[in-house]
Design a protein around this motif. Sequence first.
Motif, PDB file in Angstrom:
ATOM      1  N   CYS A  39       0.857  -1.207   0.000  1.00 40.26           N
ATOM      2  CA  CYS A  39       0.000   0.000   0.000  1.00 40.26           C
ATOM      3  C   CYS A  39       0.879   1.239   0.000  1.00 40.26           C
ATOM      4  CB  CYS A  39      -0.893   0.025   1.236  1.00 40.26           C
ATOM      5  SG  CYS A  39      -1.446  -1.543   1.826  1.00 40.26           S
ATOM      6  N   GLU A  40       1.498   1.525  -1.128  1.00 45.91           N
ATOM      7  CA  GLU A  40       2.467   2.629  -1.178  1.00 45.91           C
ATOM      8  C   GLU A  40       1.858   3.962  -0.744  1.00 45.91           C
ATOM      9  OE1 GLU A  40       5.449   3.117  -3.780  1.00 45.91           O
ATOM     10  OE2 GLU A  40       5.790   0.990  -4.205  1.00 45.91           O
ATOM     11  N   THR A  98      -8.263  -5.341   7.162  1.00 45.67           N
ATOM     12  CA  THR A  98      -7.809  -3.961   7.140  1.00 45.67           C
ATOM     13  C   THR A  98      -8.817  -3.193   6.295  1.00 45.67           C
ATOM     14  OG1 THR A  98      -6.410  -4.714   5.337  1.00 45.67           O
ATOM     15  CG2 THR A  98      -5.324  -4.348   7.432  1.00 45.67           C
ATOM     16  N   LYS A  99      -9.528  -2.288   6.929  1.00 42.46           N
ATOM     17  CA  LYS A  99     -10.604  -1.560   6.254  1.00 42.46           C
ATOM     18  C   LYS A  99     -10.096  -0.905   4.958  1.00 42.46           C
ATOM     19  CE  LYS A  99     -14.144   1.901   7.483  1.00 42.46           C
ATOM     20  NZ  LYS A  99     -14.514   2.328   6.186  1.00 42.46           N
ATOM     21  N   ASP A 100     -10.842  -1.093   3.892  1.00 43.81           N
ATOM     22  CA  ASP A 100     -10.557  -0.508   2.580  1.00 43.81           C
ATOM     23  C   ASP A 100      -9.274  -1.016   1.926  1.00 43.81           C
ATOM     24  OD1 ASP A 100     -12.873   0.980   2.848  1.00 43.81           O
ATOM     25  OD2 ASP A 100     -11.846   2.681   3.777  1.00 43.81           O
ATOM     26  N   ILE A 101      -8.617  -1.992   2.559  1.00 42.68           N
ATOM     27  CA  ILE A 101      -7.438  -2.598   1.931  1.00 42.68           C
ATOM     28  C   ILE A 101      -7.742  -4.082   1.737  1.00 42.68           C
ATOM     29  CG2 ILE A 101      -5.003  -3.212   2.238  1.00 42.68           C
ATOM     30  CD1 ILE A 101      -4.777  -0.595   3.900  1.00 42.68           C
ATOM     31  N   ARG A 102      -7.605  -4.542   0.504  1.00 40.10           N
ATOM     32  CA  ARG A 102      -7.913  -5.923   0.133  1.00 40.10           C
ATOM     33  C   ARG A 102      -7.319  -6.934   1.132  1.00 40.10           C
ATOM     34  NH1 ARG A 102      -5.480  -9.151  -5.015  1.00 40.10           N
ATOM     35  NH2 ARG A 102      -3.498  -8.636  -4.057  1.00 40.10           N
ATOM     36  N   THR A 103      -8.123  -7.889   1.549  1.00 41.84           N
ATOM     37  CA  THR A 103      -7.690  -8.922   2.501  1.00 41.84           C
ATOM     38  C   THR A 103      -8.083 -10.268   1.911  1.00 41.84           C
ATOM     39  OG1 THR A 103      -7.986  -7.390   4.348  1.00 41.84           O
ATOM     40  CG2 THR A 103      -7.966  -9.730   4.880  1.00 41.84           C
ATOM     41  N   THR A 104      -7.093 -11.059   1.474  1.00 43.55           N
ATOM     42  CA  THR A 104      -7.388 -12.198   0.593  1.00 43.55           C
ATOM     43  C   THR A 104      -7.266 -13.583   1.212  1.00 43.55           C
ATOM     44  OG1 THR A 104      -5.102 -12.507  -0.131  1.00 43.55           O
ATOM     45  CG2 THR A 104      -6.398 -10.852  -1.334  1.00 43.55           C
ATOM     46  N   CYS A 105      -6.591 -13.714   2.350  1.00 44.72           N
ATOM     47  CA  CYS A 105      -6.268 -15.048   2.877  1.00 44.72           C
ATOM     48  C   CYS A 105      -5.487 -15.862   1.841  1.00 44.72           C
ATOM     49  CB  CYS A 105      -7.520 -15.822   3.278  1.00 44.72           C
ATOM     50  SG  CYS A 105      -7.970 -15.572   4.989  1.00 44.72           S
ATOM     51  N   ALA A 106      -4.868 -15.201   0.886  1.00 45.91           N
ATOM     52  CA  ALA A 106      -4.129 -15.858  -0.196  1.00 45.91           C
ATOM     53  C   ALA A 106      -4.982 -16.883  -0.935  1.00 45.91           C
ATOM     54  CB  ALA A 106      -2.826 -16.485   0.306  1.00 45.91           C
ATOM     55  N   LEU A 118       2.701  -1.047   5.684  1.00 49.05           N
ATOM     56  CA  LEU A 118       3.343  -1.082   4.369  1.00 49.05           C
ATOM     57  C   LEU A 118       2.547  -1.936   3.396  1.00 49.05           C
ATOM     58  CD1 LEU A 118       7.004  -1.716   5.561  1.00 49.05           C
ATOM     59  CD2 LEU A 118       6.171   0.396   4.525  1.00 49.05           C
ATOM     60  N   GLY A 119       1.940  -2.997   3.930  1.00 46.53           N
ATOM     61  CA  GLY A 119       1.167  -3.871   3.055  1.00 46.53           C
ATOM     62  C   GLY A 119       0.769  -5.150   3.747  1.00 46.53           C
ATOM     63  N   LYS A 120       0.146  -6.037   2.949  1.00 45.22           N
ATOM     64  CA  LYS A 120      -0.373  -7.284   3.468  1.00 45.22           C
ATOM     65  C   LYS A 120       0.527  -8.445   3.032  1.00 45.22           C
ATOM     66  CE  LYS A 120      -3.656  -7.226   5.506  1.00 45.22           C
ATOM     67  NZ  LYS A 120      -5.096  -7.361   5.190  1.00 45.22           N
ATOM     68  N   LEU A 121       0.702  -9.395   3.948  1.00 50.99           N
ATOM     69  CA  LEU A 121       1.733 -10.417   3.753  1.00 50.99           C
ATOM     70  C   LEU A 121       1.189 -11.767   3.319  1.00 50.99           C
ATOM     71  CD1 LEU A 121       3.651  -9.228   6.880  1.00 50.99           C
ATOM     72  CD2 LEU A 121       4.564  -9.158   4.549  1.00 50.99           C
ATOM     73  N   ASN A 122       1.987 -12.416   2.482  1.00 55.43           N
ATOM     74  CA  ASN A 122       1.658 -13.711   1.903  1.00 55.43           C
ATOM     75  C   ASN A 122       1.532 -14.780   2.980  1.00 55.43           C
ATOM     76  OD1 ASN A 122       1.189 -15.553  -0.146  1.00 55.43           O
ATOM     77  ND2 ASN A 122       3.087 -15.093  -1.250  1.00 55.43           N
ATOM     78  N   MET A 123       0.792 -15.826   2.677  1.00 51.55           N
ATOM     79  CA  MET A 123       0.511 -16.862   3.669  1.00 51.55           C
ATOM     80  C   MET A 123      -0.016 -18.100   2.958  1.00 51.55           C
ATOM     81  SD  MET A 123      -3.075 -15.163   5.023  1.00 51.55           S
ATOM     82  CE  MET A 123      -3.833 -16.650   5.668  1.00 51.55           C
TER      83      MET A 123
END
Lengths: 487, 97
Positions: A46-47, A83-91, A118-123
């Motif tokens: 999320c730059e 995270t509100k308004d930030i894509r949350t995918t569960c990979a 900074l951003g969302k992390l892979n899993m």
Amino acid sequence: MSICKKTIMETSELLRTKKIGAVELTKEYLKNIRKNADINAYVTVCENEAVNAAESAQKLLDSEDEVSPLCGIPMGIKDNICTKDIRTTCASKMLENFTPSYSATIYNKLQRSGAVLLGKLNMDEFAMGSSTEYTIFGSVHNPWNGEYVAGGSSGGSASAVAANLAAFALGSDTGGSIRQPASFCGVVGLKPTYGLVSRFGLIAFASSLDQIGPISKDITDCALIMNAIAGHDPKDSTSVKGHASDYLEDLDGKVDQLRIGLPMEFFDSALDGDVGAVIRNALKSLESRGATLSECSLPSIKNAVPAYYLISSSEASSNLARYDGIRFGYRNENAKNIADLYRLSRKEGFGSEVKRRILLGTYALSSGYQDELYKKALKVRSIISQEFNSAFEKYDVIAAPTCPTTAFKLGEKLNDPLKMYLNDIYTVAVNLAGLPAISVPCGKGKNGLPVGIQLIGKPFSEKLLLNVGKRIEKEIGRLEIEQKEGL
Amino acid sequence: MAADIKTIKKIADLAAIFIEENELEAYAAQLDTIINYMEELKNLDIGDTKPMEHILQMNNVFREDKVTGQNMRNELIKNANIAKDGYFKVPAVVDLL
């Protein structure tokens, strides 16, 4: 030394004394993330949001006398935490386009401290896996050696902290998913006592086992993050009152008079000799500082893996029933009737490991098997919990390896689910008993890959675990990766 | 065999997951290995032990019944793939005779 290599404590001092600005710091991290894209730690960066958050943090730093040590500190969050308004995918393809309308309590807490996302992390998809290979975004590579796995399921979180792509990260641990990747990547990972940290906004896998916790560069940072995230939350009915404390207080690493139990079942034939030697060396250093080591036994540990996979898969089969393709999540658009809409959306939206676990859980809960499988597993859970309770009458802390080996090669266990499950042999019992446990880096194997020692304590003994971890860190030192050229 | 193709079909149906015919065998083989391993637990003589569903002594947790977020329809419906006039759209639920 690159600014990104510094701990939260060191960075916070630089921010407060105006040696660096929060925006400049965030941009350094963003640059580092781009340079290390091959690790594949992040699924979303999320730059713009990060730079905006850093600007707000800088305002706080400029105007307030007392700010949180996390103010202006760049972090990463595992992609199963909303995270509100930030894509949350569960990979997962199931949630590839899901943007939550609310934030997890812990994300709100960290935002209030001024920490910068900074951003969302892979899993691993829906946190089901031990290698971060079961992800629609591609495998995470271990920053120590790209041919090896980072561990899982919080592989993105652990690799990001190890490779200095975040000052700290949050992960979740259902059966070892914070501790095992922390061990494989040479960083600190704490699974708090069940109920100590709010799970509101954590996408559910196995609700009686899931717990959110920090992954950090060192013990002091871990304590500092706990100070920000621990505590009761009225939005999580399983969160407990009155147990959070100041985890930084008295963090001096004193271990004299400490009674440490070493369960022989964790030092069995499954344990790699090389890893065992590194663990014993760390234990000796505790002994030399006044701790007493005694062998003990937790005989039912041998049943922990089957009990864990039965319970967690049963809970998952129920929790993941909500993905019906209608209100959110992937939807097959050609289904002609409602039954096909469910069946096809779930077929196409879930990956193979998630489907295997849903099937296993459905089997274990189905008529005729519930008593002999699911209920039996719950009885084993009860016995394991009792065995830990008895051990804690004699010992303050139980110490063991976090994993039987160092990181394994990418692809090595991908097609053998049972082999993958057995990698969790030393971590799952802690979740069954709801205990706190921390993985602390304590050296490297002959292959140059990190080894973590696991410290397990009574419920709500996080302060003690951090303190013992502090001693190990003082004796052995942090494990640091050589930075790539130009950083 | 703990999990044969017939069993897999049945549990896939219960779990509302469609599995292609050509995938059934692979799922059956993998789940059979896993379930056989899990079945070690069957041999344990622990009949009197109380099952532990949860680690905490859970009681009902109550709160005041107060509305905190309202009129979020547009925000919530954004995550649906198919919506119409502010409603979630689904295929026919009741089959016509």
